[in-house]
Design an enzyme around this catalytic site. Structure first.
Site, PDB file in Angstrom:
ATOM      1  N   SER A   1      20.374  10.940   9.468  1.00  0.00           N
ATOM      2  CA  SER A   1      20.550  12.354   9.122  1.00  0.00           C
ATOM      3  C   SER A   1      21.212  13.069  10.285  1.00  0.00           C
ATOM      4  O   SER A   1      21.075  12.645  11.444  1.00  0.00           O
ATOM      5  CB  SER A   1      19.184  12.995   8.835  1.00  0.00           C
ATOM      6  OG  SER A   1      19.285  14.399   8.737  1.00  0.00           O
TER       7      SER A   1
ATOM      8  N   TYR B   1      10.501  15.585  11.976  1.00  0.00           N
ATOM      9  CA  TYR B   1      11.538  14.984  11.135  1.00  0.00           C
ATOM     10  C   TYR B   1      12.749  14.627  11.989  1.00  0.00           C
ATOM     11  O   TYR B   1      13.287  13.515  11.885  1.00  0.00           O
ATOM     12  CB  TYR B   1      11.949  15.927  10.006  1.00  0.00           C
ATOM     13  CG  TYR B   1      13.064  15.358   9.169  1.00  0.00           C
ATOM     14  CD1 TYR B   1      12.861  14.227   8.387  1.00  0.00           C
ATOM     15  CD2 TYR B   1      14.341  15.925   9.175  1.00  0.00           C
ATOM     16  CE1 TYR B   1      13.892  13.675   7.632  1.00  0.00           C
ATOM     17  CE2 TYR B   1      15.376  15.387   8.428  1.00  0.00           C
ATOM     18  CZ  TYR B   1      15.142  14.255   7.662  1.00  0.00           C
ATOM     19  OH  TYR B   1      16.166  13.719   6.922  1.00  0.00           O
TER      20      TYR B   1
END
Length: 252
Positions: A140, A153
Site C-alpha cells: 500500500s 496499518y
C-alpha cells in the site's frame, strides 16, 4: 496443465478482480478466503465463463497450521504454482495512536504481517523446488509514507514493503520473481471494513476523487506476470491521477 495462480483474499476486492483477470487469461486458480459462500459463487461463474479448473481453500491466513495444511495437502499437479497473489489483508480503524483499539492492532499484525508471511513461505517452498515462480505481494502507499491516524496499518504495510525486498533478495538464487504492488485510493470493501461497516465514512474517503477500481489494480498485477523471464518489476506504486502518495490528493 495450464498455468496456476494462487490468490489469497479472493472473495472480494483486489483478490476477486485478480481471479477474474487470471481466469480470463487461461490460468487455473487456487482461491483462498474465509467466506466459503462467496468463493463458491465466484468459482462457479469463472468456471462456466472460462472453462478453467478452480480449487478452493477456505482458511484464515492468521492460522499458521491452516496455511501449512492448505498448501502441503495440494495434489502434485496443483503444486506447480506459477503465480502467488499474496493479497489477504485489511485495515481496521482510523484512530490516533494513543486512542487505538488494541484488538484492531493485533488483527492487522496477525493478518498483514504474520499471515502474509505464512502464505509466502509455504508457497515459496514449492516454487523453490521448480526453480521458478512469481510472488506478488500486496502492499500500500501507506507502507511508503505514514499518515495521520494510520499508525499500525502503516506499520504493517511498511513491513510488507521490507519483507518483499527481503524475499526478492533471498529468492535470487532460486530464479523466483518477487513484485510488491502498492495501491493508493481504490474503491473496494477496504474502507467499509476499516470503518467497521460505516458506509458514509467509507464513501467520504473517495469524495472528490476518481479512485482506482479493483480491476485497474488487477490489470497492473497481471501485466507484471507477462514480462520476459529475465525481467522483474520489483516495486510498483499505483495511484489515481489525482493522488500523488498517501497524503497528497487533489479533490474536485
Amino acid at each position: 496443465m495450464s498455468k496456476i495462480a494462487f490468490i489469497t483474499g479472493a472473495s472480494s476486492g483486489f483478490g476477486k478482480a485478480c481471479a477474474e483477470k487470471f481466469a480470463a487469461n487461461g490460468y487455473n486458480l487456487i482461491l483462498n478466503a474465509r467466506r466459503e459462500d462467496r468463493l463458491n459463487e465466484i468459482s462457479n461463474v469463472l468456471k462456466e465463463q472460462y472453462g478453467i479448473q478452480i480449487l478452493l481453500r477456505v482458511f484464515d491466513v492468521r492460522e499458521q497450521q491452516a496455511v501449512s495444511d492448505a498448501v502441503t495437502s495440494l495434489h502434485d499437479e496443483w503444486k506447480a504454482i506459477d503465480v502467488l497473489v499474496n493479497n489477504a489483508g485489511l485495515a481496521l480503524g482510523r484512530d490516533y495512536f494513543e486512542e487505538a483499539d488494541l484488538d484492531d492492532w493485533n488483527i492487522m499484525v496477525d493478518t498483514n504481517i504474520k499471515g502474509f508471511a505464512y502464505v509466502a513461505k509455504a508457497v515459496s517452498q514449492l516454487m523453490v523446488l521448480r526453480k521458478q515462480g512469481h510472488i506478488i505481494n500486496m502492499g500500500s502507499v501507506a507502507g511508503k509514507l505514514v499518515y495521520e491516524r494510520g499508525n499500525m496499518y502503516c506499520a504493517t504495510k511498511s513491513a510488507v514493503d521490507a519483507l518483499s525486498h527481503a524475499m526478492r533478495v533471498d529468492m535470487l538464487r532460486h530464479n523466483i520473481k518477487v513484485t510488491a504492488i502498492h495501491p493508493g485510493a481504490a474503491e473496494t470493501e477496504f474502507s467499509v471494513v476499516r470503518f467497521k461497516g460505516d458506509e458514509t465514512s467509507a464513501r467520504n474517503v473517495y469524495a472528490g476523487l476518481q479512485p482506482l477500481t479493483a480491476a485497474d489494480v488487477a490489470d497492473v498485477i497481471f501485466y507484471t506476470t507477462t514480462l520476459p523471464p529475465h525481467v522483474c518489476i520489483n516495486d510498483l506504486v499505483i495511484t489515481p491521477t489525482q493522488q500523488a502518495d498517501g497524503i497528497y490528493m487533489h479533490r474536485h
